[in-house]
Motif scaffolding. Structure first.
Motif, PDB file in Angstrom:
ATOM      1  N   ALA A 186       0.837  -1.206   0.000  1.00  0.00           N
ATOM      2  CA  ALA A 186       0.000   0.000   0.000  1.00  0.00           C
ATOM      3  C   ALA A 186       0.872   1.256   0.000  1.00  0.00           C
ATOM      4  CB  ALA A 186      -0.942  -0.003   1.198  1.00  0.00           C
ATOM      5  N   HIS A 187       1.971   1.216   0.729  1.00  0.00           N
ATOM      6  CA  HIS A 187       2.890   2.358   0.738  1.00  0.00           C
ATOM      7  C   HIS A 187       3.463   2.589  -0.665  1.00  0.00           C
ATOM      8  CE1 HIS A 187       7.178   3.807   1.204  1.00  0.00           C
ATOM      9  NE2 HIS A 187       6.486   4.846   1.597  1.00  0.00           N
ATOM     10  N   PHE A 188       3.839   1.489  -1.308  1.00  0.00           N
ATOM     11  CA  PHE A 188       4.362   1.605  -2.665  1.00  0.00           C
ATOM     12  C   PHE A 188       3.299   2.192  -3.604  1.00  0.00           C
ATOM     13  CE2 PHE A 188       4.589  -0.278  -6.922  1.00  0.00           C
ATOM     14  CZ  PHE A 188       5.710   0.380  -7.367  1.00  0.00           C
ATOM     15  N   TRP A 210       0.710   3.923  -2.813  1.00  0.00           N
ATOM     16  CA  TRP A 210       0.405   5.308  -2.427  1.00  0.00           C
ATOM     17  C   TRP A 210       1.303   6.269  -3.206  1.00  0.00           C
ATOM     18  CZ3 TRP A 210       2.864   9.591  -0.578  1.00  0.00           C
ATOM     19  CH2 TRP A 210       2.056  10.623  -0.067  1.00  0.00           C
ATOM     20  N   HIS A 211       2.577   5.907  -3.299  1.00  0.00           N
ATOM     21  CA  HIS A 211       3.481   6.752  -4.093  1.00  0.00           C
ATOM     22  C   HIS A 211       3.145   6.627  -5.578  1.00  0.00           C
ATOM     23  CE1 HIS A 211       6.132   8.374  -1.012  1.00  0.00           C
ATOM     24  NE2 HIS A 211       6.128   7.192  -0.426  1.00  0.00           N
ATOM     25  N   SER A 212       2.823   5.410  -6.037  1.00  0.00           N
ATOM     26  CA  SER A 212       2.539   5.203  -7.469  1.00  0.00           C
ATOM     27  C   SER A 212       1.362   6.034  -7.953  1.00  0.00           C
ATOM     28  CB  SER A 212       2.228   3.729  -7.737  1.00  0.00           C
ATOM     29  OG  SER A 212       3.338   2.943  -7.452  1.00  0.00           O
ATOM     30  N   MET A 246       0.970  11.545   5.284  1.00  0.00           N
ATOM     31  CA  MET A 246       0.930  10.087   5.080  1.00  0.00           C
ATOM     32  C   MET A 246       1.988   9.379   5.931  1.00  0.00           C
ATOM     33  SD  MET A 246       0.697   7.125   3.789  1.00  0.00           S
ATOM     34  CE  MET A 246       1.603   5.777   3.053  1.00  0.00           C
ATOM     35  N   HIS A 247       3.217   9.903   5.886  1.00  0.00           N
ATOM     36  CA  HIS A 247       4.264   9.228   6.649  1.00  0.00           C
ATOM     37  C   HIS A 247       4.035   9.421   8.153  1.00  0.00           C
ATOM     38  CE1 HIS A 247       5.816   9.058   2.549  1.00  0.00           C
ATOM     39  NE2 HIS A 247       6.424   7.952   2.947  1.00  0.00           N
ATOM     40  N   ARG A 248       3.429  10.532   8.531  1.00  0.00           N
ATOM     41  CA  ARG A 248       3.082  10.671   9.951  1.00  0.00           C
ATOM     42  C   ARG A 248       2.009   9.651  10.344  1.00  0.00           C
ATOM     43  NH1 ARG A 248       2.452  16.137  13.295  1.00  0.00           N
ATOM     44  NH2 ARG A 248       4.648  16.110  12.718  1.00  0.00           N
ATOM     45  N   MET A 251      16.261   1.911   8.946  1.00  0.00           N
ATOM     46  CA  MET A 251      16.672   3.278   8.613  1.00  0.00           C
ATOM     47  C   MET A 251      15.549   4.054   7.923  1.00  0.00           C
ATOM     48  SD  MET A 251      19.576   3.489   9.973  1.00  0.00           S
ATOM     49  CE  MET A 251      21.058   4.317   9.403  1.00  0.00           C
ATOM     50  N   PHE A 252      14.584   3.340   7.326  1.00  0.00           N
ATOM     51  CA  PHE A 252      13.431   4.038   6.738  1.00  0.00           C
ATOM     52  C   PHE A 252      12.775   4.905   7.806  1.00  0.00           C
ATOM     53  CE2 PHE A 252       8.991   4.623   5.780  1.00  0.00           C
ATOM     54  CZ  PHE A 252       8.958   4.876   4.414  1.00  0.00           C
ATOM     55  N   TRP A 253      12.588   4.319   9.002  1.00  0.00           N
ATOM     56  CA  TRP A 253      11.881   5.049  10.060  1.00  0.00           C
ATOM     57  C   TRP A 253      12.780   6.098  10.698  1.00  0.00           C
ATOM     58  CZ3 TRP A 253       7.042   4.584   9.245  1.00  0.00           C
ATOM     59  CH2 TRP A 253       6.588   3.441   8.591  1.00  0.00           C
ATOM     60  N   LEU A 298      14.936   7.864   8.996  1.00  0.00           N
ATOM     61  CA  LEU A 298      14.998   9.013   8.080  1.00  0.00           C
ATOM     62  C   LEU A 298      13.631   9.691   7.975  1.00  0.00           C
ATOM     63  CD1 LEU A 298      14.006   8.948   4.758  1.00  0.00           C
ATOM     64  CD2 LEU A 298      15.558   7.027   4.795  1.00  0.00           C
ATOM     65  N   HIS A 299      12.558   8.886   7.878  1.00  0.00           N
ATOM     66  CA  HIS A 299      11.252   9.535   7.809  1.00  0.00           C
ATOM     67  C   HIS A 299      10.880  10.166   9.153  1.00  0.00           C
ATOM     68  CE1 HIS A 299       9.647   9.245   3.806  1.00  0.00           C
ATOM     69  NE2 HIS A 299      10.353   8.131   3.676  1.00  0.00           N
ATOM     70  N   GLY A 300      11.369   9.584  10.231  1.00  0.00           N
ATOM     71  CA  GLY A 300      11.159  10.193  11.539  1.00  0.00           C
ATOM     72  C   GLY A 300      11.859  11.534  11.638  1.00  0.00           C
TER      73      GLY A 300
HETATM   74 CU    CU Z   1       7.123   6.777   1.436  1.00  0.00          CU
END
Ligand code: CU
Length: 409
Positions: free
Chosen positions: A46-48, A50-52, A92-94, A215-217, A219-221
């Motif tokens: 769904a995240h993928f 969402w960007h698409s 969204m990322h929040r 590291m995703f979290w 960096l997005h954090g």
């Molecule tokens: Cu994302």
């Protein structure tokens, strides 16, 4: 609307990152319990998507479910084309960060960002230190603006949160409408910093699974922290209605996308209906076994609750006929090529293999991008089945006799 209750594994899960090694390279992921939950709820996909769905008009449409032609409306704010997109990117990322912190409140560190932009090896986990390479002067200058976003000269660069979101998200040099600023490229800089080229299964560069990465979290954090610091400096409240609505809108959109990806996630449209009176072997013998097992595992597979595990309801506010319909010849999530129940064939029925504790020897072949989750159900620390042998043989013989549906009284 009220968010998630803590996940049962919050009590037992490990802290910090988990190591995932392949081809001699270590990558760091969040804990496996979190990855499983995200897989069960189709979050990676769904995240993928969402960007698409924000790339539909740009010709970059990479999608596994033809998301641009699905029932989910294509957002008019397309990726990096408008400040509205910058704001949705932040919201969204929040939504994801907030949800994961609600699900694992004792482990919120896993979903927290870098406190400041990491400029030295000491600021990243030890597994990454030997590879640390200095950032470019441009990246460092932008990172400083991010870390010091509350300084007046930095605040004034961004007339609103959407402009800040674009600046953080988009490729360096992309123009930010309504400002004389160009995007920083920091989001991409951070994403590509820790790609493990030989170990991409849960990697930062793998768009299909990157939310598995520790590291995703981080960096997005960090991005989320910069946004929050901006909001505070601008005198905005952390609980204002516009923000709540924006985050909730992203929650709904991601949910709608997840249901396009996996229609089994669609909730019961009429959960308040009284349940019918039923009879038959399943209703009278098998269902009670599941119901008592559900109580032992704090409602993991009960409908509707906060969404049953693996989209699989075995009890609760649901008719026995619907339970059976959700089992017979239905794909088993985390079960590779297996179906949950194959009438007449318990040894090919993932449900039976899972409760019997024999799923690990069944030859499960993971589906593309998925895993085989072969642990015994209900989960048991010793890996032994918690159903009695009488209960197991009752389930076995119900499947063997063709898994007949219940009848209405
Ligand atoms: Cu994302």
């Amino acid at each position: 609307m009220d968010g998630y209750d803590p996940h049962p594994t919050d009590a037992t899960m490990k802290d910090g990152s988990a190591e995932f090694t392949k081809n001699g390279q270590i990558d760091l992921t969040v804990q496996p319990e979190v990855i499983s939950w995200m897989e069960e709820n189709e979050w990676q996909a769904a995240h993928f998507e969402w960007h698409s769905i924000r790339r539909c008009t740009g010709g970059m449409g990479m999608s596994r479910v033809n998301i641009c032609k699905s029932a989910v409306p294509v957002p008019s704010d397309q990726e990096c084309k408008s400040t509205g997109d910058g704001f949705q990117f932040l919201a969204m990322h929040r939504h994801m960060i907030q949800s994961l912190k609600q699900l694992w409140p004792k482990h919120s560190e896993q979903f927290e960002g870098f406190k400041k932009f990491p400029t030295t090896a000491e600021e990243v986990p030890q597994q990454w230190r030997s590879d640390f390479r200095p950032w470019s002067a441009t990246t460092l200058a932008n990172a400083k603006i991010g870390d010091e976003i509350d300084k007046p000269e930095n605040l004034s660069r961004f007339p609103d949160e959407g402009a800040l979101g674009m600046w953080l998200q988009c490729f360096a040099g992309q123009a930010i409408p309504g400002t004389n600023q160009q995007a920083s490229g920091l989001h991409g800089d951070l994403h590509f910093k820790w790609v493990r080229s030989q170990n991409t299964d849960h990697g930062l560069g793998n768009q299909f699974t990157n939310i598995d990465n520790y590291m995703f979290w981080k960096l997005h954090g960090w991005i989320d922290n910069v946004w929050e610091k901006y909001r505070v400096a601008k005198g905005m409240s952390p609980t204002d209605q516009k923000l709540k609505d924006a985050v909730a809108a992203q929650c709904y959109e991601m949910d709608a996308i997840a249901q396009v990806i996996n229609p089994d996630l669609t909730p019961d449209p009429d959960p308040g209906n009284p349940l019918p009176e039923e009879s038959g072997v399943f209703h009278e013998t098998i269902r009670p076994i599941f119901e008592s097992a559900i109580h032992k595992c704090s409602g993991c597979h009960a409908a509707p609750s906060t969404g049953p595990q693996a989209g699989l309801s075995l009890g609760g506010d649901i008719s026995s006929a619907d339970i059976v319909a959700g089992l017979v010849n239905k794909t088993a999530r985390g079960g590779g090529q297996f179906k949950l129940v194959v009438p007449g064939n318990p040894d090919q029925s993932w449900l039976y293999l899972k409760v019997a504790g024999t799923a690990g020897n069944a030859g499960c072949r993971p589906s593309a991008g998925g895993t085989c989750q072969t642990g015994v159900m209900p989960q048991a620390a010793d890996g032994k089945p918690s159903l009695t042998s009488a209960e197991l043989s009752a389930l076995r013989s119900w499947i063997q006799s063709g898994a007949p549906a219940p009848t209405k009284k």
